[in-house]
Design a protein around this motif. Structure first.
Motif, PDB file in Angstrom:
ATOM      1  N   ARG A 161       3.774  27.762  44.451  1.00 32.44           N
ATOM      2  CA  ARG A 161       3.023  28.824  44.915  1.00 32.44           C
ATOM      3  C   ARG A 161       2.536  28.487  46.319  1.00 32.44           C
ATOM      4  O   ARG A 161       2.664  29.418  47.092  1.00 32.44           O
ATOM      5  N   PHE A 193       5.743  29.109  48.403  1.00 35.57           N
ATOM      6  CA  PHE A 193       5.918  30.703  48.628  1.00 35.57           C
ATOM      7  C   PHE A 193       4.937  31.419  49.428  1.00 35.57           C
ATOM      8  O   PHE A 193       4.989  32.167  50.225  1.00 35.57           O
ATOM      9  N   HIS A 228      12.709  39.420  43.751  1.00 40.02           N
ATOM     10  CA  HIS A 228      11.608  39.150  42.903  1.00 40.02           C
ATOM     11  C   HIS A 228      11.420  40.565  41.996  1.00 40.02           C
ATOM     12  O   HIS A 228      11.022  40.357  40.915  1.00 40.02           O
ATOM     13  N   GLN A 236       2.194  38.519  40.174  1.00 36.79           N
ATOM     14  CA  GLN A 236       2.480  37.317  40.128  1.00 36.79           C
ATOM     15  C   GLN A 236       3.911  37.167  40.220  1.00 36.79           C
ATOM     16  O   GLN A 236       4.374  36.189  41.139  1.00 36.79           O
ATOM     17  N   PHE A 296       5.441  35.616  43.705  1.00 43.17           N
ATOM     18  CA  PHE A 296       6.071  34.164  43.399  1.00 43.17           C
ATOM     19  C   PHE A 296       7.564  34.043  42.884  1.00 43.17           C
ATOM     20  O   PHE A 296       8.033  32.829  42.598  1.00 43.17           O
ATOM     21  N   ILE A 344       8.436  31.063  39.685  1.00 41.43           N
ATOM     22  CA  ILE A 344       7.103  30.289  39.670  1.00 41.43           C
ATOM     23  C   ILE A 344       6.049  31.194  39.162  1.00 41.43           C
ATOM     24  O   ILE A 344       5.318  30.513  38.440  1.00 41.43           O
ATOM     25  N   GLY A 345       5.872  32.289  39.471  1.00 33.76           N
ATOM     26  CA  GLY A 345       5.020  33.260  38.676  1.00 33.76           C
ATOM     27  C   GLY A 345       5.408  33.346  37.280  1.00 33.76           C
ATOM     28  O   GLY A 345       4.426  33.352  36.354  1.00 33.76           O
TER      29      GLY A 345
END
Length: 92
Positions: free
Chosen positions: A9, A12, A46, A70, A74, A77-78
């Motif tokens: 996070r 990013f 994304h 999220q 991210f 990672i989200g």
């Protein structure tokens, strides 16, 4: 895993900070165009990840409204953060 999610996070956040700084204070030369193209590619990738995760795991994961954002912000990672938080979530 929690530290890896927070480190991702942070990474990013730095990337998004550079992309948004380019919009406010354009980088000299061809840097502006390069970072603008990179930002569009990042958003597209994304959004594609969000589409894939929602279509495949909609029935298996307890989704919240913030989970969609999220993943958009991210990326993978989200997604890892959402999977990691699943044991604490209660069904409605």
């Amino acid at each position: 895993m929690s530290m890896a999610v927070w480190a991702g996070r942070l990474l990013f956040a730095l990337v998004w900070g550079a992309m948004l700084a380019n919009l406010v204070w354009p980088f000299p030369g061809k840097g502006f165009a390069l970072f603008l193209i990179l930002m569009m590619v990042l958003i597209a990738v994304h959004l594609l990840q969000l589409l894939m995760f929602v279509t495949v795991y909609k029935e298996h994961i307890l989704w919240r409204r913030g989970d969609y954002w999220q993943i958009v912000i991210f990326g993978i990672i989200g997604w890892l953060a959402i999977v990691q938080s699943q044991p604490q979530r209660q069904p409605k």
